[in-house]
Design a protein around this motif. Structure first.
Motif, PDB file in Angstrom:
ATOM      1  N   VAL A 170      14.298   9.222  -3.504  1.00  9.02           N
ATOM      2  CA  VAL A 170      13.917  10.354  -4.360  1.00  9.02           C
ATOM      3  C   VAL A 170      12.432  10.610  -4.112  1.00  9.02           C
ATOM      4  N   LYS A 171      12.157  11.559  -3.244  1.00 11.20           N
ATOM      5  CA  LYS A 171      10.756  11.838  -2.904  1.00 11.20           C
ATOM      6  C   LYS A 171      10.307  13.170  -3.480  1.00 11.20           C
ATOM      7  N   ASN A 172      11.198  14.173  -3.362  1.00 13.77           N
ATOM      8  CA  ASN A 172      10.794  15.550  -3.649  1.00 13.77           C
ATOM      9  C   ASN A 172      11.519  16.091  -4.874  1.00 13.77           C
ATOM     10  N   SER A 230      -7.685   6.122  -6.387  1.00 11.42           N
ATOM     11  CA  SER A 230      -6.222   6.176  -6.370  1.00 11.42           C
ATOM     12  C   SER A 230      -5.700   4.905  -5.702  1.00 11.42           C
ATOM     13  N   PRO A 231      -4.416   4.597  -5.906  1.00 10.92           N
ATOM     14  CA  PRO A 231      -3.870   3.348  -5.364  1.00 10.92           C
ATOM     15  C   PRO A 231      -4.046   3.282  -3.842  1.00 10.92           C
ATOM     16  N   ASP A 232      -4.235   2.054  -3.331  1.00  7.94           N
ATOM     17  CA  ASP A 232      -4.616   1.919  -1.921  1.00  7.94           C
ATOM     18  C   ASP A 232      -3.436   1.783  -0.962  1.00  7.94           C
ATOM     19  N   GLY A 233      -2.259   2.259  -1.367  1.00 12.06           N
ATOM     20  CA  GLY A 233      -1.096   2.276  -0.470  1.00 12.06           C
ATOM     21  C   GLY A 233      -0.222   1.049  -0.645  1.00 12.06           C
ATOM     22  N   HIS A 234       1.039   1.154  -0.166  1.00 16.88           N
ATOM     23  CA  HIS A 234       1.914  -0.020  -0.344  1.00 16.88           C
ATOM     24  C   HIS A 234       1.450  -1.204   0.491  1.00 16.88           C
ATOM     25  N   GLY A 235       0.637  -0.926   1.530  1.00 20.41           N
ATOM     26  CA  GLY A 235       0.055  -2.030   2.291  1.00 20.41           C
ATOM     27  C   GLY A 235      -0.904  -2.854   1.442  1.00 20.41           C
ATOM     28  N   GLN A 268      -1.012  -5.550 -10.698  1.00 22.49           N
ATOM     29  CA  GLN A 268      -1.578  -4.269 -10.261  1.00 22.49           C
ATOM     30  C   GLN A 268      -2.122  -4.339  -8.841  1.00 22.49           C
ATOM     31  N   GLN A 269      -2.007  -3.235  -8.158  1.00 22.53           N
ATOM     32  CA  GLN A 269      -2.553  -3.142  -6.810  1.00 22.53           C
ATOM     33  C   GLN A 269      -4.008  -2.692  -6.845  1.00 22.53           C
ATOM     34  N   GLY A 270      -4.637  -2.724  -5.691  1.00 22.25           N
ATOM     35  CA  GLY A 270      -6.023  -2.281  -5.587  1.00 22.25           C
ATOM     36  C   GLY A 270      -6.132  -0.764  -5.489  1.00 22.25           C
ATOM     37  N   THR A 289       9.335  -5.062  -5.915  1.00 19.92           N
ATOM     38  CA  THR A 289       9.338  -3.595  -5.840  1.00 19.92           C
ATOM     39  C   THR A 289       7.908  -3.081  -5.851  1.00 19.92           C
ATOM     40  N   VAL A 290       7.582  -2.249  -4.877  1.00 22.89           N
ATOM     41  CA  VAL A 290       6.274  -1.594  -4.942  1.00 22.89           C
ATOM     42  C   VAL A 290       6.441  -0.282  -5.709  1.00 22.89           C
ATOM     43  N   ALA A 291       5.741  -0.197  -6.823  1.00 25.17           N
ATOM     44  CA  ALA A 291       5.922   0.945  -7.727  1.00 25.17           C
ATOM     45  C   ALA A 291       4.569   1.471  -8.196  1.00 25.17           C
ATOM     46  N   GLY A 292       3.588   1.380  -7.297  1.00 24.81           N
ATOM     47  CA  GLY A 292       2.242   1.812  -7.674  1.00 24.81           C
ATOM     48  C   GLY A 292       1.912   3.224  -7.218  1.00 24.81           C
ATOM     49  N   GLY A 293       2.857   3.866  -6.539  1.00 20.45           N
ATOM     50  CA  GLY A 293       2.583   5.196  -5.982  1.00 20.45           C
ATOM     51  C   GLY A 293       2.423   6.238  -7.077  1.00 20.45           C
ATOM     52  N   GLN A 294       1.928   7.400  -6.689  1.00 19.76           N
ATOM     53  CA  GLN A 294       1.653   8.433  -7.689  1.00 19.76           C
ATOM     54  C   GLN A 294       2.782   9.446  -7.807  1.00 19.76           C
ATOM     55  N   GLY A 295       3.710   9.404  -6.851  1.00 22.98           N
ATOM     56  CA  GLY A 295       4.881  10.279  -6.926  1.00 22.98           C
ATOM     57  C   GLY A 295       4.528  11.748  -7.095  1.00 22.98           C
ATOM     58  N   THR A 296       3.492  12.165  -6.383  1.00 22.09           N
ATOM     59  CA  THR A 296       3.027  13.549  -6.587  1.00 22.09           C
ATOM     60  C   THR A 296       4.078  14.574  -6.155  1.00 22.09           C
ATOM     61  N   ARG A 297       4.834  14.251  -5.089  1.00 23.47           N
ATOM     62  CA  ARG A 297       5.812  15.235  -4.604  1.00 23.47           C
ATOM     63  C   ARG A 297       6.930  15.449  -5.618  1.00 23.47           C
ATOM     64  N   LEU A 298       7.333  14.380  -6.303  1.00 23.41           N
ATOM     65  CA  LEU A 298       8.407  14.507  -7.289  1.00 23.41           C
ATOM     66  C   LEU A 298       7.910  15.229  -8.537  1.00 23.41           C
ATOM     67  N   GLN A 334      11.103  -0.280  -2.021  1.00 24.08           N
ATOM     68  CA  GLN A 334      10.289   0.764  -2.643  1.00 24.08           C
ATOM     69  C   GLN A 334      11.032   1.345  -3.836  1.00 24.08           C
ATOM     70  N   VAL A 335      10.285   1.807  -4.788  1.00 22.49           N
ATOM     71  CA  VAL A 335      10.873   2.145  -6.085  1.00 22.49           C
ATOM     72  C   VAL A 335      11.767   3.384  -6.031  1.00 22.49           C
ATOM     73  N   ASP A 336      11.670   4.155  -4.942  1.00 21.47           N
ATOM     74  CA  ASP A 336      12.369   5.448  -4.965  1.00 21.47           C
ATOM     75  C   ASP A 336      13.730   5.452  -4.286  1.00 21.47           C
TER      76      ASP A 336
HETATM   77  P1  UTP Z   1       5.293   7.105  -1.045  1.00 20.56           P
HETATM   78  O1  UTP Z   1       4.678   7.007   0.277  1.00 20.56           O
HETATM   79  O2  UTP Z   1       6.549   7.903  -1.132  1.00 20.56           O
HETATM   80  O3  UTP Z   1       4.216   7.653  -2.065  1.00 20.56           O
HETATM   81  O4  UTP Z   1       5.566   5.651  -1.573  1.00 20.56           O
HETATM   82  P2  UTP Z   1       4.301   8.021  -3.592  1.00 20.56           P
HETATM   83  O5  UTP Z   1       2.904   7.837  -4.087  1.00 20.56           O
HETATM   84  O6  UTP Z   1       5.368   7.302  -4.343  1.00 20.56           O
HETATM   85  O7  UTP Z   1       4.696   9.547  -3.620  1.00 20.56           O
HETATM   86  P3  UTP Z   1       3.860  10.843  -3.194  1.00 20.56           P
HETATM   87  O8  UTP Z   1       3.556  10.652  -1.725  1.00 20.56           O
HETATM   88  O9  UTP Z   1       2.632  10.884  -4.061  1.00 20.56           O
HETATM   89  O10 UTP Z   1       4.806  11.952  -3.462  1.00 20.56           O
HETATM   90  C1  UTP Z   1       6.577   4.834  -1.095  1.00 20.56           C
HETATM   91  C2  UTP Z   1       6.647   3.610  -1.984  1.00 20.56           C
HETATM   92  O11 UTP Z   1       5.414   2.911  -1.980  1.00 20.56           O
HETATM   93  C3  UTP Z   1       4.910   2.772  -3.294  1.00 20.56           C
HETATM   94  C4  UTP Z   1       5.555   3.883  -4.086  1.00 20.56           C
HETATM   95  O12 UTP Z   1       5.555   3.568  -5.465  1.00 20.56           O
HETATM   96  C5  UTP Z   1       6.932   3.912  -3.466  1.00 20.56           C
HETATM   97  O13 UTP Z   1       7.723   2.844  -3.956  1.00 20.56           O
HETATM   98  N1  UTP Z   1       3.444   2.871  -3.261  1.00 20.56           N
HETATM   99  C6  UTP Z   1       2.847   3.908  -2.612  1.00 20.56           C
HETATM  100  C7  UTP Z   1       2.707   1.935  -3.930  1.00 20.56           C
HETATM  101  O14 UTP Z   1       3.254   0.999  -4.547  1.00 20.56           O
HETATM  102  N2  UTP Z   1       1.348   2.063  -3.923  1.00 20.56           N
HETATM  103  C8  UTP Z   1       0.714   3.053  -3.275  1.00 20.56           C
HETATM  104  O15 UTP Z   1      -0.527   3.091  -3.291  1.00 20.56           O
HETATM  105  C9  UTP Z   1       1.487   4.002  -2.600  1.00 20.56           C
END
Ligand code: UTP
Length: 478
Positions: A403-405, A215-220, A191-193, A109-118, A247-249
């Motif tokens: 669950v994005k927003n 900030s996290p460097d993306g799911h890539g 942890q991711q980069g 599971t990639v769960a490093g995102g910031q989830g700003t929209r939620l 993806q975690v959402d």
């Molecule tokens: P999103 O593209 O929806 O980004 O991530 P986000 O950061 O969760 O939410 P916003 O855009 O800030 O609202 C899709 C998936 O990729 C993971 C997220 O945790 C989610 O599972 N992800 C995203 C990472 O693991 N690392 C990242 O740097 C970005």
């Protein structure tokens, strides 16, 4: 010691000057020793050898997406096999099941995102979502893996990628909740980069006088992080061949899918993806296409309008394969890609976001409009690098409702509704009719734990006598 420290500072100062980033030391004189140490460590995390090119190509301006000359719809395996594919799907399920039984598959599971929209205060995986029990996303995935272990006698490991921003909170959440019944040894965090945020002119932003705004460097970023963390080596040691990525959402994901894993293996794919038909031409999902002969994803914002609206002869949408962030990757593929980390890199995608920063006078500014460039790598950019990439269609109702927003489309409300609908559909399918309201929605709340059943067919096998169903009530089975 002091001399070594001043050498380090001098070296860093020189590098910063060479790259036009000397403002990072602007507040040096006001920092204490600890803060100075933190700042130097942050600066040393930045890859300066690639910085100039990065700033020119991705920060100051965005090089346009290199649109392929020839863009064709992607061939995919359908959600329901036709007569020609029934045998192949049966073989794939058998093969996938066997790989699961032998623990040759892991969850990821990639769960490093910031989830700003939620806008949830905590890691997104801790967000409570299930319709009856309000289970958090992480619990649903843990139960999917435990349900899989129960069904197939496996003992699968689950990798979870966090970010420096949410790692401690994520681990604490699992510890507080007894790892949701999983053996803690089978839950592996790494942890991711990170990437710095930039001003539009290409200056790295400071979050505090002594901290870079990373900030996290993306799911890539997960591909390199899998290697750098030692997760790949650990998988090899344990005989894991396939990585089931989600993806975690997305609470509906079939986290470990025998058909998908089996097809991946039988077709010799290195990276496989699931797709769903789009809800409309311009839905904000990536599009699977074949571009100049290669399977790839083109983002909705990059797909030319005339292609987005194009129709087949029968009037159906021509480019209708939406990307939903569900993949199987061969471990050996990730190893190959990242073998020479200095040469591996997925393209950067640029987003303009609000990022608080410290200005030249030392004041921290909370911007009211987007002020900074953030760069992220996307996992789907690895698809064109894979041999025999496979695309498998699935159904939205069965497998995708993220669950994005906070409200509206792709929110907790729609995701909960879709979980409820799916559980009701499974019960219907098992022969136990669920009452419906006038608008067609299930009359009541319905939740089926993955500990009991992993899909509709499985529910039919395990729920042998009619359950008590009362209109308007909450129902839960595990
Ligand atoms: P999103 O593209 O929806 O980004 O991530 P986000 O950061 O969760 O939410 P916003 O855009 O800030 O609202 C899709 C998936 O990729 C993971 C997220 O945790 C989610 O599972 N992800 C995203 C990472 O693991 N690392 C990242 O740097 C970005």
């Amino acid at each position: 010691m002091a001399a070594a420290g001043s050498d380090r500072l001098a070296r860093i100062r020189k590098t910063l000057q060479e790259h036009g980033q000397e403002h990072l030391l602007a507040h040096w004189d006001t920092l204490n020793d600890e803060q100075r140490g933190a700042l130097l460590a942050d600066i040393e995390q930045v890859n300066f050898s690639a910085l100039t090119q990065l700033v020119e190509r991705n920060v100051r301006r965005q090089e346009p997406f290199p649109l392929p000359h020839d863009i064709q719809p992607v061939p995919f395996y359908p959600a329901q096999p036709g007569i020609d594919l029934v045998g192949k799907y049966a073989d794939a399920i058998k093969r996938g099941t066997s790989l699961i039984r032998q623990n040759k598959v892991c969850g990821f599971t990639v769960a490093g995102g910031q989830g700003t929209r939620l806008g949830f205060d905590g890691p997104k995986g801790a967000f409570p979502i299930s319709p009856v029990k309000n289970k958090p996303l992480f619990q649903l995935f843990a139960e999917y893996i435990r349900g899989t272990n129960r069904r197939y006698g496996s003992d699968l490991t689950w990798y979870i990628m966090t970010s420096p921003q949410n790692d401690a909170q994520t681990k604490a959440f699992f510890a507080e909740n007894g790892y949701f019944g999983m053996d803690p040894k089978r839950v592996r965090f790494f942890q991711q980069g990170v990437m710095p945020a930039f001003s539009p002119e290409g200056k790295i932003l400071l979050d505090q006088k002594h901290r870079i705004a990373f900030s996290p460097d993306g799911h890539g970023g997960s591909l390199l992080a899998l290697r750098n963390s030692g997760a790949l080596a650990e998988m090899a040691e344990a005989g894991v061949e396939y990585i089931s990525y989600w993806q975690v959402d997305n609470p509906l994901v079939k986290a470990i899918d025998p058909l998908f894993i089996g097809l991946h293996d039988l077709t010799g794919s290195q990276m496989s993806s699931k797709t769903i038909p789009k809800v409309d031409d311009l839905e904000r999902v990536g599009n699977f296409v074949v571009g100049d002969g290669r399977t790839m994803v083109i983002e909705y914002s990059d797909l030319p309008d005339e292609l987005a609206h194009a129709r087949n002869e029968a009037g159906t949408r021509k480019f209708d394969a939406g990307s939903i962030g569900i993949h199987v990757l061969s471990r050996s593929f990730v190893e190959e890609l990242t073998a020479d980390a200095s040469h591996f890199g997925l393209p950067w995608h640029r987003a303009i976001k609000k990022v608080p920063y410290v200005d030249a006078s030392g004041r921290r500014v909370e911007p009211t409009s987007p002020n900074a460039v953030k760069l992220e790598a996307f996992i789907f950019d690895a698809i064109p690098l894979a041999r025999n990439p496979l695309v498998l269609q699935t159904s939205r109702a069965e497998e995708f409702s993220p669950v994005k927003n906070a409200t509206g489309v792709d929110s907790a409300e729609t995701s909960r509704r879709d979980m409820n609908r799916r559980a009701a559909a499974w019960l219907d399918g098992a022969g136990y009719d669920v009452p419906r309201k006038a608008d067609g929605e299930p009359d009541g709340l319905f939740e089926i734990s993955s500990l009991l059943a992993l899909d509709a067919g499985h529910l039919r096998e395990v729920m042998l006598s009619p359950p008590t169903i009362r209109a308007g009530q909450a129902h839960y089975w595990e």
